[in-house]
Design an enzyme around this catalytic site. Structure first.
Site, PDB file in Angstrom:
ATOM      1  N   ASP A 134       0.800  -1.232   0.000  1.00 50.80           N
ATOM      2  CA  ASP A 134       0.000   0.000   0.000  1.00 50.80           C
ATOM      3  C   ASP A 134       0.832   1.280   0.000  1.00 50.80           C
ATOM      4  O   ASP A 134       0.609   2.165  -0.813  1.00 50.80           O
ATOM      5  CB  ASP A 134      -0.960  -0.027   1.196  1.00 50.80           C
ATOM      6  N   CYS A 188     -16.749  -7.025 -15.470  1.00 45.71           N
ATOM      7  CA  CYS A 188     -17.797  -6.110 -15.009  1.00 45.71           C
ATOM      8  C   CYS A 188     -18.922  -5.974 -16.033  1.00 45.71           C
ATOM      9  O   CYS A 188     -20.070  -5.682 -15.663  1.00 45.71           O
ATOM     10  CB  CYS A 188     -17.205  -4.731 -14.714  1.00 45.71           C
ATOM     11  N   CYS A 191     -22.465  -3.614 -16.188  1.00 43.61           N
ATOM     12  CA  CYS A 191     -22.921  -3.246 -14.843  1.00 43.61           C
ATOM     13  C   CYS A 191     -22.354  -1.893 -14.415  1.00 43.61           C
ATOM     14  O   CYS A 191     -21.166  -1.625 -14.580  1.00 43.61           O
ATOM     15  CB  CYS A 191     -22.498  -4.319 -13.836  1.00 43.61           C
ATOM     16  N   CYS A 194     -21.926   0.224  -8.993  1.00 44.76           N
ATOM     17  CA  CYS A 194     -21.028   0.973  -8.112  1.00 44.76           C
ATOM     18  C   CYS A 194     -21.037   2.461  -8.459  1.00 44.76           C
ATOM     19  O   CYS A 194     -21.053   3.314  -7.568  1.00 44.76           O
ATOM     20  CB  CYS A 194     -19.607   0.406  -8.173  1.00 44.76           C
ATOM     21  N   CYS A 198     -22.445   5.395  -5.682  1.00 42.69           N
ATOM     22  CA  CYS A 198     -21.444   6.230  -5.012  1.00 42.69           C
ATOM     23  C   CYS A 198     -22.108   7.482  -4.436  1.00 42.69           C
ATOM     24  O   CYS A 198     -22.714   8.266  -5.169  1.00 42.69           O
ATOM     25  CB  CYS A 198     -20.340   6.635  -5.987  1.00 42.69           C
ATOM     26  N   CYS A 214     -14.165  11.282  -2.778  1.00 41.45           N
ATOM     27  CA  CYS A 214     -14.409   9.931  -2.263  1.00 41.45           C
ATOM     28  C   CYS A 214     -14.518   9.958  -0.741  1.00 41.45           C
ATOM     29  O   CYS A 214     -13.616  10.433  -0.046  1.00 41.45           O
ATOM     30  CB  CYS A 214     -13.271   9.010  -2.694  1.00 41.45           C
ATOM     31  N   CYS A 243     -19.345   1.163  -2.673  1.00 40.91           N
ATOM     32  CA  CYS A 243     -19.107   0.647  -4.028  1.00 40.91           C
ATOM     33  C   CYS A 243     -18.763  -0.842  -4.030  1.00 40.91           C
ATOM     34  O   CYS A 243     -18.907  -1.515  -5.050  1.00 40.91           O
ATOM     35  CB  CYS A 243     -18.027   1.456  -4.749  1.00 40.91           C
ATOM     36  N   CYS A 247     -21.658  -4.291  -5.291  1.00 38.71           N
ATOM     37  CA  CYS A 247     -21.082  -5.043  -6.416  1.00 38.71           C
ATOM     38  C   CYS A 247     -21.639  -6.465  -6.463  1.00 38.71           C
ATOM     39  O   CYS A 247     -21.526  -7.206  -5.475  1.00 38.71           O
ATOM     40  CB  CYS A 247     -19.557  -5.076  -6.283  1.00 38.71           C
TER      41      CYS A 247
END
Length: 376
Positions: A134, A188, A191, A194, A198, A214, A243, A247
Site C-alpha cells: 500500500d 464487469c 454493470c 457501483c 457512489c 471519495c 461501491c 457489487c
C-alpha cells in the site's frame, strides 16, 4: 536453476502460510497506469497520500536494480461481522470500513511477504527482493491486475473470482525471472451499480475515481469537511464500503480465513459519544492496532460529530457543547457548532449564542453562524 519448478514450489509454500492468492508478472513498466496517473494528476483527482513521483510508481527499474519479475499476493478479509452491536437512541454507533477491521492489514501482509522472502532466499541465496504494501511506490492494483490476481473493476478495486474485492494486496519485486501469469479479462460487463451508488459521485466513470470526492478519502482528512460531504457521511468514521457492498461480484462473499482480521465489534462499530472525549492514550490503546487509526483521533472525532448530527442525537448535546467550548482544535469546535445547529433545541441554541460572543477563530465563527441559521 529450474525457475519453473521453483515457481510451483513457491506457490505451494504461499498456500501453506495463509496467502490466499498469488500471481506473477514481469517487471516491465506499467505504461497504461502511467498514462492514467498523469491524467489523474492533470484533473487533480489524486488524494495526496500517494507517492508523488509517477515514474517511480510505474517503473520498477527506478526502485530496484535490474528487476526481473514481480510477485503479487492477496489475502481475503471478512465482509460480515459476527455479533455486531446495534445502535439506538442514546447509544448511537459509527462504523469503520471492512478493510480496517481487525489488525492493521499492512502488518499482516508484511509478515507474509517476509516469510516469502525467507523461503526464496533459502532456495536461491543470490535472490534479491523488495516487498511493499500500500505505502510503497508501485500501484498495488496495477501489479495485481497484470499478475492475474483479478481484474480492475469499475469501482477501482481489484475483483477476484474467488473472494470478490474483499482482498488486501501486496507485492514483491525480485531479480528472479519467474514466468508471468496471464492478466484476467474484465468481468464487469455493462454493470454500473457501483457508479450509480457512489454517495458523492466520486466514481467519475468506470475505473476513474476523483479521490477528492471519495468518502473513503474524506474520512481520513483532518480539515473541515465541505457541507455537501457532511450530509453524505452518515455514520462512517473511517472509509466507505458502498461501491463494494453493491457489487454483484461480492454477493454472498464472506471469508474468515485469518483470525487476526476478525473485528472487535465494539471497535469496528464504536459508540459515538464517548469518542468525543477519548484521550490520546485511550484512543491508541483501543484503536491503535486498526489501520483506520493511522491519522490519529482527530478525523475520527470530527466524523463522530457529523454522525451524531446525522442521527440528530439530542442526548449527545452536552458532550458536543463541551467540544465547542473547550476543544483546542478549531476543526473540532467548528464541526461541533455545525452539529448543534443540525440537532437543534434550546440548549444547542444557547451554546451557539455564547460561542458567538466568545469564539475568536474566523472559521469556527462561520460554523457557529451556520449552526444558528439552521436553528432559524
Amino acid at each position: 536453476m529450474d525457475f519453473t519448478k521453483f515457481k510451483k514450489e513457491l506457490i505451494q509454500y504461499s498456500k501453506s502460510i495463509g496467502i490466499d492468492k498469488i500471481g506473477f508478472t514481469t517487471a516491465d513498466p506499467f505504461t497504461e497506469m502511467k498514462n492514467r496517473l498523469i491524467k489523474q494528476q492533470e484533473l487533480q483527482y489524486q488524494s495526496g497520500f500517494e507517492e508523488k513521483d509517477i515514474e517511480k510508481r510505474t517503473n520498477p527499474s527506478l526502485i530496484f536494480d535490474k528487476p526481473q519479475s514481480i510477485i503479487s499476493i492477496a489475502l481475503a478479509y471478512p465482509s460480515k461481522m459476527k455479533d455486531a452491536p446495534k445502535g439506538k437512541a442514546g447509544e448511537r454507533r459509527g462504523i469503520f470500513a471492512k478493510a480496517s477491521w481487525g489488525e492493521d492489514y499492512h502488518h499482516i501482509l508484511r509478515r507474509k511477504l517476509t516469510e516469502l522472502e525467507a523461503f526464496i532466499m533459502d532456495y536461491y541465496p543470490e535472490a534479491r527482493c523488495k516487498s511493499m504494501v500500500d505505502t510503497g511506490e508501485l500501484v498495488d492494483r496495477a501489479v495485481a491486475q497484470r499478475a492475474g490476481i483479478g481484474w480492475s473493476g469499475k469501482n477501482c478495486s481489484i475483483i477476484t473470482p474467488e473472494f470478490g474485492s474483499y482482498v488486501y494486496l501486496g507485492e514483491m519485486i525480485t531479480n528472479i525471472p519467474f514466468e508471468p501469469d496471464a492478466p484476467m479479462e474484465d468481468q464487469c460487463g455493462t454493470c454500473t451499480k457501483c457508479l450509480d451508488a457512489c454517495p458523492t459521485g466520486a466514481l467519475v466513470q468506470g475505473g476513474q475515481l476523483n479521490a477528492q470526492r471519495c468518502i473513503a478519502f474524506l474520512t481520513q482528512t483532518k480539515g473541515f469537511l465541505a457541507e455537501e460531504f457532511r450530509v453524505k457521511l452518515g455514520n462512517r468514521l473511517y472509509g466507505c464500503d458502498t461501491c463494494q457492498s453493491v457489487c454483484p461480484k461480492n454477493k454472498g462473499i464472506d471469508f474468515h480465513f485469518h483470525e487476526e482480521m476478525e473485528p472487535d465489534p465494539n471497535l469496528a462499530k464504536p459508540e459515538l459519544t464517548p469518542l468525543l472525549s477519548i484521550s490520546n492514550r485511550e484512543f491508541n490503546e483501543s484503536f491503535g492496532k486498526m489501520s483506520g487509526s493511522w491519522r490519529g483521533k482527530k478525523p475520527i472525532q470530527r466524523n463522530a460529530l457529523v454522525a451524531l448530527a446525522h442521527f440528530k442525537e439530542t442526548s449527545a448535546v452536552p458532550e458536543i457543547i463541551t467540544v465547542l467550548k473547550n476543544d483546542p482544535r478549531p476543526v473540532l469546535r467548528g464541526t461541533a457548532a455545525w452539529a448543534l445547529g443540525k440537532i437543534g433545541g434550546e440548549e444547542a441554541k444557547n451554546a451557539l449564542l455564547t460561542a458567538k460572543e466568545k469564539e475568536s477563530d474566523e472559521e469556527v465563527l462561520k460554523e457557529v453562524e451556520d449552526g444558528l441559521s439552521k436553528l432559524g
